[in-house]
Design a protein around this motif. Sequence first.
Motif: not given
Ligand code: ZN
Length: 204
Positions: A70, A72, A75, A119, A140
């Motif tokens: 994802h 973010h 990551h 998430h 996550d």
């Molecule tokens: Zn995250």
Amino acid sequence: MAAARISVLREGYVADLEGGGLRASPSSVLIEDGGLKVLADPGTDGEGLLSALSREGLGPRDVDMIFITHPHLDHILNIRLFADAEIIDPNCIYRGDEEIPYGELIPGTEVEVLPTPGHTSDHGSLLVPVGTETWLVAGDLFWWRDGAGPRTDIQSLLALEDELAWDPPALRSSRLAALGRADVVIPGHGKVFRPSGRPRPGLR
Ligand SMILES: [Zn+2]
Ligand SMILES: [Zn+2]
């Protein structure tokens, strides 16, 4: 059953920084399957990641694909270390300015991409066949701050707090679906665990 090889290069962590802010990097996972090396969530800790790779006898150029669970930034940040790798997310392969959709498997492998919204809206996890077991690269879908690891029964895992969740009911459904398939779970931040049992039929 196909047998991929999986190794957690770096265990994910999240800790508060004195004076505000966080120190965080996710679990970075190397999957070798079908002659390809896929690195999931390269994270933020560049030095730690590169030394873990070199312990596997690998350098950045040996990684064929980077999978992002994802978007973010903690990551993703280290994709800059892998200029030659293809970047894939749960929906598309990115080649230059092209975004190419693919099917349920990471192309060229037996690794299944499981959509796990909650998430974030576009979160995806990986189901990796390892011997007779299925390993979940959860991202996550499951994460916790250092020292706050949950119990591994299904109810505790479903109830695990995610202070950043975009859609908590969707997160719960995604967890339920993933726990129905996984023998071993690699959380986004925290230690690898084995869920004790499967969700009972009819559980929502
Ligand atoms: Zn995250
Ligand atoms: Zn994270």
